[in-house]
Motif scaffolding. Structure first.
Motif, short mmCIF file in Angstrom:
data_model
loop_
_atom_site.label_atom_id
_atom_site.label_comp_id
_atom_site.label_asym_id
_atom_site.label_seq_id
_atom_site.Cartn_x
_atom_site.Cartn_y
_atom_site.Cartn_z
N ASP A 9 1.21 -0.72 0.25
CA ASP A 9 0.16 -0.22 -0.13
C ASP A 9 1.14 0.84 0.02
OD1 ASP A 9 -1.13 1.99 0.83
OD2 ASP A 9 -3.13 1.11 2.02
N TYR A 10 0.78 1.88 -1.10
CA TYR A 10 2.21 2.99 -0.81
C TYR A 10 1.55 4.17 -0.18
CZ TYR A 10 3.54 0.67 -5.23
OH TYR A 10 4.82 -0.13 -6.27
N ALA A 11 0.53 4.50 0.42
CA ALA A 11 0.73 5.44 1.03
C ALA A 11 0.55 4.77 3.05
CB ALA A 11 -1.53 6.05 0.57
N THR A 12 0.55 3.75 2.74
CA THR A 12 0.97 3.59 4.91
C THR A 12 1.92 2.66 4.33
OG1 THR A 12 -0.14 1.13 4.16
CG2 THR A 12 -1.28 3.22 4.94
N GLN A 13 2.72 2.62 2.99
CA GLN A 13 4.14 1.24 3.20
C GLN A 13 3.42 -0.14 3.62
OE1 GLN A 13 6.22 2.11 1.34
NE2 GLN A 13 6.60 4.52 1.01
N LYS A 14 2.11 -0.33 4.16
CA LYS A 14 1.85 -1.84 4.48
C LYS A 14 2.14 -2.52 3.89
CE LYS A 14 -1.52 -3.71 7.18
NZ LYS A 14 -1.28 -5.18 6.91
N ARG A 15 2.96 -3.69 3.64
CA ARG A 15 3.52 -5.49 2.94
C ARG A 15 2.06 -6.70 2.89
NH1 ARG A 15 7.22 -1.09 2.68
NH2 ARG A 15 8.83 -1.86 1.81
N SER A 16 1.35 -7.09 2.55
CA SER A 16 0.42 -8.04 2.59
C SER A 16 1.09 -8.86 1.60
CB SER A 16 -0.50 -7.61 2.36
OG SER A 16 -0.70 -6.00 3.10
N LEU A 17 1.49 -10.17 2.32
CA LEU A 17 1.46 -11.47 1.03
C LEU A 17 0.40 -12.12 0.67
CD1 LEU A 17 3.92 -13.08 1.50
CD2 LEU A 17 2.96 -14.63 2.60
N ARG A 18 -0.14 -11.22 -0.98
CA ARG A 18 -1.01 -12.02 -1.93
C ARG A 18 -1.40 -13.51 -1.91
NH1 ARG A 18 1.40 -7.98 -5.63
NH2 ARG A 18 -0.41 -5.91 -6.03
N PRO A 19 -2.43 -13.83 -2.48
CA PRO A 19 -2.39 -15.05 -2.32
C PRO A 19 -1.43 -16.24 -3.03
CG PRO A 19 -4.50 -13.91 -2.41
CD PRO A 19 -3.79 -13.17 -2.12
N SER A 20 -1.34 -15.65 -4.02
CA SER A 20 0.04 -16.02 -5.16
C SER A 20 1.21 -16.04 -4.07
CB SER A 20 0.14 -15.79 -6.54
OG SER A 20 0.87 -14.33 -6.00
N GLY A 21 2.13 -14.96 -2.94
CA GLY A 21 2.79 -15.27 -2.63
C GLY A 21 2.69 -16.53 -1.55
N THR A 22 1.62 -16.90 -0.73
CA THR A 22 1.50 -18.14 0.06
C THR A 22 0.88 -18.81 -0.66
OG1 THR A 22 0.14 -15.91 1.06
CG2 THR A 22 -0.63 -18.94 1.88
N TRP A 23 0.69 -19.09 -1.48
CA TRP A 23 0.81 -20.22 -2.48
C TRP A 23 2.62 -20.67 -3.03
CZ3 TRP A 23 3.12 -21.51 -7.30
CH2 TRP A 23 2.19 -22.63 -7.92
N TYR A 24 3.38 -19.61 -3.24
CA TYR A 24 4.63 -19.55 -3.38
C TYR A 24 5.35 -20.73 -2.55
CZ TYR A 24 9.35 -18.72 -5.52
OH TYR A 24 10.64 -18.89 -6.10
N GLY A 25 5.43 -20.00 -1.45
CA GLY A 25 6.21 -20.35 -0.05
C GLY A 25 5.74 -21.74 0.07
N GLN A 26 4.00 -21.81 0.07
CA GLN A 26 3.71 -23.81 0.11
C GLN A 26 4.38 -24.23 -0.38
OE1 GLN A 26 0.08 -23.25 0.30
NE2 GLN A 26 -0.30 -22.24 2.65
N VAL A 27 4.40 -23.93 -1.76
CA VAL A 27 5.28 -24.70 -2.56
C VAL A 27 6.62 -24.80 -2.58
CG1 VAL A 27 5.68 -25.42 -5.64
CG2 VAL A 27 3.32 -24.53 -4.70
N VAL A 28 7.36 -24.24 -2.52
CA VAL A 28 8.57 -23.89 -1.97
C VAL A 28 9.00 -25.22 -0.93
CG1 VAL A 28 10.02 -22.41 -1.41
CG2 VAL A 28 9.21 -22.27 -3.39
N LYS A 29 8.22 -24.64 0.35
CA LYS A 29 8.39 -26.08 1.04
C LYS A 29 7.95 -27.11 1.47
CE LYS A 29 6.84 -25.90 5.99
NZ LYS A 29 5.88 -27.23 6.75
N LYS A 30 7.18 -27.53 0.25
CA LYS A 30 7.29 -29.08 0.05
C LYS A 30 8.65 -29.20 -0.98
CE LYS A 30 2.74 -29.47 -0.02
NZ LYS A 30 1.31 -29.56 -1.45
N LEU A 31 8.48 -28.77 -1.94
CA LEU A 31 10.05 -29.14 -2.89
C LEU A 31 11.19 -29.23 -2.27
CD1 LEU A 31 9.55 -26.86 -6.35
CD2 LEU A 31 8.80 -29.15 -5.25
N ARG A 32 11.59 -28.10 -1.30
CA ARG A 32 12.58 -28.16 -0.46
C ARG A 32 12.62 -28.99 0.43
NH1 ARG A 32 14.29 -22.54 1.90
NH2 ARG A 32 16.08 -23.89 2.96
N GLU A 33 11.00 -29.74 0.81
CA GLU A 33 11.03 -30.75 2.17
C GLU A 33 11.71 -32.40 1.15
OE1 GLU A 33 8.12 -28.94 4.80
OE2 GLU A 33 8.05 -30.87 3.92
N GLN A 34 11.35 -32.19 0.10
CA GLN A 34 11.18 -33.32 -1.24
C GLN A 34 12.92 -33.56 -1.49
OE1 GLN A 34 8.83 -32.93 -4.05
NE2 GLN A 34 6.96 -32.95 -3.11
N ALA A 35 13.36 -32.08 -1.74
CA ALA A 35 14.82 -32.66 -2.15
C ALA A 35 15.70 -33.20 -1.42
CB ALA A 35 15.60 -30.62 -2.28
#
Ligand code: BGC
Length: 420
Positions: free
Chosen positions: A394-420
């Motif tokens: 949010d450019y007015a407040t500089q507040k950051r919020s993870l988008r759903p795609s970001g949450t999803w990417y994080g979960q996928v990466v977690k799985k891929l790293r665990e499987q490695a």
């Protein structure tokens, strides 16, 4: 339908996100900040003409028509808020982060090093290390100190030494806490946009200048790579090269020849000058181009907010071609899309990951994927409206919020790293 690959990535695979200093730090003073102030009104006035065809035009119009949109200003204040942003990397289970160091902060006047700025970047990289995140540092990501630009920037061969001196300085300060070094981000795009298409500072349009800048950038890369190796043999050095995938739209020989020529000119002309001093190759991928006859004519079926064709699966072919030609390990140093509503980002990332896997199955040594971008940021001459972030800002407040795609990417990466 091609077979669904069995997704498996090695333990050391770099899963990350990419950024650049001028686009996120805020309060910079470089050749871009000067140019932005001079051009903001014109950019705002021409926005309607430039972008009215985009499907998102009605939504972005109020912002795109305001001059403020084109002035980076505080950007997203990452210079001060970086701890918060690193916490987001951790939250997404990422193990690598690409960023650039801002030369204009480190050497605000010719030959005068700013010890505070240097200490900032030393601490910045140290913090990444503490968090177990591999830093990938870029030395030139389109922004230059004003004194360097005033001397003619990369137009002059005699100026290359200043860039090399800056690189040597910052690398010796960062020492062994970094391993991956990108000397130049997208040298071909920079030369074209700044010296041929007059879209970026210094807004020139000259074939000769474009050619000269490319020669000098190649020289800057080679010299910096040599210096880096002298400083630390562990360093792995490359450029981040933007590669589009060109393919013929029909069987006509003209289309096939044009696609081949365009691919060759945009990839190989520059890469041949630098590849011998690259330990790996950084690849930035955004779209493909379909060629009919002599012209690019894209299907325009699925588009990003910027109107770029969404062709994430073609990343595979880009990687395969660069691997065949240059025989270097590859790291995807950028791939992403402007998608304010976040409706398409997840599917695009998913297809990128499949493309990485398919390329690996074909024997391509791809060692990392850094999504562009971690956060919404300042998109150069287009300003703030295109939103590339896994994280909404949010450019007015500089507040950051993870988008759903970001949450999803994080979960996928977690799985891929665990499987490695
Ligand atoms: C650049 C980034 C830019 C991104 C999206 C790449 O060409 O390296 O700085 O934000 O593309 O346009």
């Amino acid at each position: 339908m091609p077979k669904k690959p069995n997704v498996h990535f090695p333990k050391r695979f770099l899963w990350g996100a990419a950024t650049s200093a001028h686009q996120i730090e805020g309060n910079n003073h470089n050749q871009w900040t000067v140019w932005e102030l001079e051009h903001a009104k014109v950019l705002a006035a021409s926005a309607q003409y430039q972008y009215h065809d985009l499907p998102v035009w009605d939504d972005v119009k109020p912002q795109a028509m305001r001059p403020e949109n084109y002035v980076s200003g505080l950007a997203i204040n990452h210079y001060e808020l970086y701890e918060e942003d690193f916490a987001l990397l951790k939250k997404m289970n990422l193990n690598s982060f690409r960023f650039s160091v801002e030369w204009s902060r480190i050497e605000p006047e010719e030959g005068a090093w700013n010890s505070e700025a240097i200490a900032h970047y030393v601490q910045y990289v140290k913090r990444l290390g503490e968090l177990g995140i591999e830093p990938i540092v870029t030395l030139f990501h389109f922004s230059l100190p004003t004194w360097f630009a005033e001397r003619g920037g990369f137009e002059k061969r005699a100026n290359v030494k200043y860039f090399v001196r800056f690189s040597e300085k910052i690398l010796s300060e960062l020492g062994g806490s970094v391993r991956y070094i990108i000397t130049l981000n997208e040298p071909v795009i920079y030369a074209m946009n700044s010296y041929y298409r007059h879209e970026w500072p210094p807004s020139k349009s000259s074939k000769f200048e474009t050619w000269r800048v490319l020669q000098n950038l190649a020289l800057a890369h080679r010299r910096t790579a040599k210096i880096a190796r002298g400083l630390n043999r562990r360093y792995k050095v490359s450029v981040a090269h933007n590669s589009a995938y060109y393919y013929p739209g029909d069987d006509a020989w003209v289309s096939r020849l044009s696609a081949w020529v365009l691919q060759h000119v945009t990839d190989d002309y520059f890469l041949r000058k630098v590849i011998r001093s690259c330990d790996f190759l950084g690849v930035n991928y955004y779209f493909s181009n379909r060629v009919y006859g002599y012209r690019v004519h894209n299907p325009n079926e699925a588009l990003s907010d910027l109107g770029w064709d969404l062709t994430p699966a073609d990343l595979q072919y880009v990687l395969e071609r660069l691997h065949r030609k240059y025989k270097r390990p590859l790291i995807v140093t950028e791939a992403g899309l402007a998608d304010a509503t976040d409706e398409r980002r997840k599917a695009v990332i998913m297809q990128h990951i499949v493309a990485l896997q398919r390329a690996r199955d074909e024997g391509v040594d791809v060692q990392g994927y850094l999504h562009w971008s971690l956060l919404d940021n300042f998109e150069w001459d287009k300003g703030r409206w295109p939103r590339f972030g896994l994280v909404h800002v949010d450019y007015a407040t500089q507040k950051r919020s993870l988008r759903p795609s970001g949450t999803w990417y994080g979960q996928v990466v977690k799985k891929l790293r665990e499987q490695a």
